[in-house]
Design a protein around this motif. Structure first.
Motif, PDB file in Angstrom:
ATOM      1  N   THR A  85       1.626   6.229   4.102  1.00  0.00           N
ATOM      2  CA  THR A  85       2.191   5.317   3.102  1.00  0.00           C
ATOM      3  C   THR A  85       2.130   5.906   1.694  1.00  0.00           C
ATOM      4  O   THR A  85       2.501   5.248   0.729  1.00  0.00           O
ATOM      5  CB  THR A  85       1.466   3.951   3.090  1.00  0.00           C
ATOM      6  N   ASN A 123       0.813  -1.217   0.000  1.00  0.00           N
ATOM      7  CA  ASN A 123       0.000   0.000   0.000  1.00  0.00           C
ATOM      8  C   ASN A 123       0.848   1.268   0.000  1.00  0.00           C
ATOM      9  O   ASN A 123       0.363   2.318   0.385  1.00  0.00           O
ATOM     10  CB  ASN A 123      -0.945  -0.017   1.203  1.00  0.00           C
ATOM     11  N   GLU A 124       2.108   1.161  -0.412  1.00  0.00           N
ATOM     12  CA  GLU A 124       2.964   2.353  -0.409  1.00  0.00           C
ATOM     13  C   GLU A 124       3.081   2.926  -1.810  1.00  0.00           C
ATOM     14  O   GLU A 124       3.288   2.198  -2.774  1.00  0.00           O
ATOM     15  CB  GLU A 124       4.355   1.996   0.130  1.00  0.00           C
ATOM     16  N   TYR A 125       2.941   4.232  -1.906  1.00  0.00           N
ATOM     17  CA  TYR A 125       3.097   4.935  -3.173  1.00  0.00           C
ATOM     18  C   TYR A 125       4.066   6.073  -2.950  1.00  0.00           C
ATOM     19  O   TYR A 125       3.786   6.977  -2.170  1.00  0.00           O
ATOM     20  CB  TYR A 125       1.747   5.455  -3.675  1.00  0.00           C
ATOM     21  N   ARG A 126       5.218   5.996  -3.593  1.00  0.00           N
ATOM     22  CA  ARG A 126       6.278   6.977  -3.338  1.00  0.00           C
ATOM     23  C   ARG A 126       6.640   7.746  -4.599  1.00  0.00           C
ATOM     24  O   ARG A 126       6.795   7.151  -5.674  1.00  0.00           O
ATOM     25  CB  ARG A 126       7.537   6.264  -2.824  1.00  0.00           C
ATOM     26  N   ALA A 127       6.841   9.046  -4.414  1.00  0.00           N
ATOM     27  CA  ALA A 127       7.403   9.845  -5.491  1.00  0.00           C
ATOM     28  C   ALA A 127       8.890   9.505  -5.569  1.00  0.00           C
ATOM     29  O   ALA A 127       9.498   9.206  -4.550  1.00  0.00           O
ATOM     30  CB  ALA A 127       7.209  11.323  -5.189  1.00  0.00           C
ATOM     31  N   SER A 131       3.195   9.291  -0.634  1.00  0.00           N
ATOM     32  CA  SER A 131       4.005  10.518  -0.647  1.00  0.00           C
ATOM     33  C   SER A 131       3.123  11.762  -0.618  1.00  0.00           C
ATOM     34  O   SER A 131       2.069  11.797  -1.245  1.00  0.00           O
ATOM     35  CB  SER A 131       4.871  10.560  -1.906  1.00  0.00           C
TER      36      SER A 131
END
Lengths: 147, 232
Positions: free
Chosen positions: B181, A123-127, B183
């Motif tokens: 979770t 469930n992680e969304y990173r730029a 950004s």
């Protein structure tokens, strides 16, 4: 009490019982979407033959591309590991360390033969971090000195 | 300006506000926010999929509330609101499944799988479609209202199951994300689109329940004099 309020109570009672049965009893334990490598290790003979799904993490360093679209890798849950042979083009997200769900059968030869490979992300969304952004201009400049 | 009954002010204002939020949010999501680290550009579908999911759950909750209110009060204005909630809930649920499939193919590798989250969502969508069909089958308004209310209350049991499915069982669908979770650059378009769909959905429900209550008042009105004599 009016007739429709009796219906209200009856509907709420059915709804509550239905929810309690699904959420609170053993039924939920019988709903298994995938088996973990540890489940397969402890299932004995039940693991063989039937079409099942196996879920876990692609073990780092275990991915080997074979002939054509044949793909070999290991699926682990950190307690047990299952060797998977898969045919079929993996999704773009497929990489070492990511979650996968594979559909197929456990063979007596000790590996899992799969013809359907699905990637399961968290469930992680990173730029991308500032330094990781690929700058095309810089990339072109960086090859200038190559002779 | 005289109020136009065919274009009431409140739903009109809500829908306009919703479209503005969606335009700004989608612009930010498509052109300003960076692509996701691993998924790349595909992740941008999140800006419609997640707000649709939240609002779909709200619409189911609204239908559930309207069904309870009808059975408690026997007031047909709640039956009209139930009809609106059911239709908008079915629409959002359908959109949700389509967007999910479009996102799933490039990331998971499949359009669909019988995972607990996806299956429970499909069950709720089909139940709403079934209740809408039931509404067309029953001609007697009080009977129709009671049947649909009872069916909606029972169908709504699936809503907490959809929510908890990713925690109770292992699934292909990931668990709920939280601001921690995701950004911070992704937050604004996500929130703007969530409010956009919320306003648009509220406008739709307000408009649709007006239409339903007009039709209901015609159905419930006593027959005109000449027909009443004929019937007698």
């Amino acid at each position: 009490m009016s007739r429709s309020r009796i219906f209200l109570l009856a509907a709420l009672a059915i709804a509550a019982i239905g929810f309690a049965v699904i959420a609170g009893t053993g039924i939920s334990k019988n709903l298994v979407y995938y088996w973990s490598p540890n489940d397969i290790a402890h299932a004995g003979d039940k693991a063989y033959g039937a079409t099942i799904r196996l879920g876990g993490q692609v073990a780092p360093g275990s991915v080997h591309m074979g002939n054509g679209s044949m793909l070999d890798f290991e699926v682990t849950d950190r307690r047990a590991t299952v060797h998977v042979k898969s045919n079929g083009v993996p999704p773009q997200m497929f990489r070492e360390g990511i979650g996968v769900v594979v559909e197929g059968t456990m063979t007596r030869a000790g590996y899992f033969q799969s013809d359907r490979l699905m990637v399961s992300h968290n469930n992680e969304y990173r730029a991308p971090k500032a330094g990781e952004q690929i700058d095309a201009k810089k990339l072109i400049k960086s090859t200038k000195g190559i002779e | 300006m005289a109020a136009n009954p065919r274009f009431p002010k409140l739903p009109h204002a809500l829908m306009t506000l919703g479209v503005i939020c969606l335009l700004v949010g989608s612009y930010l999501g498509l052109f300003v926010a960076p692509p996701e680290h691993y998924m790349g550009e595909v992740q941008r579908i999140m800006y419609v999929h997640v707000p649709t999911a939240w609002n779909w759950m709200l619409s189911v909750l609204f239908a559930f509330g309207a069904a309870m209110a009808f059975l408690f009060t026997s007031d047909f204005k709640w039956d009209a609101r139930l009809e609106a909630g059911l239709e908008v809930g079915a629409l959002l649920g359908f959109l949700l499944c389509c967007q999910g499939a479009i996102w799933a193919k490039p990331t998971w590798g499949v359009w669909w799988d019988w995972d607990p989250r996806l299956t429970s969502t499909a069950v709720l969508l089909c139940s709403f479609a079934g209740i809408l069909a039931l509404r067309r089958f029953v001609d007697d308004p009080p009977k129709r209202a009671v049947l649909c209310s009872v069916a909606t209350i029972i169908a709504a049991v699936d809503l907490p199951i959809v929510y908890f499915s990713v925690r109770w069982w292992n699934s292909l669908h990931q668990m709920q994300s939280s601001p921690a979770t995701v950004s911070s650059q992704f937050h604004l378009p996500l929130r703007l689109n969530a409010f956009g769909i919320l306003f648009l959905m509220s406008g739709f429900i307000a408009m649709r329940s007006r239409i339903a209550s007009q039709r209901l008042s015609e159905e419930l009105a006593p027959p005109p004099q000449e027909f009443a004599e004929e019937l007698a």
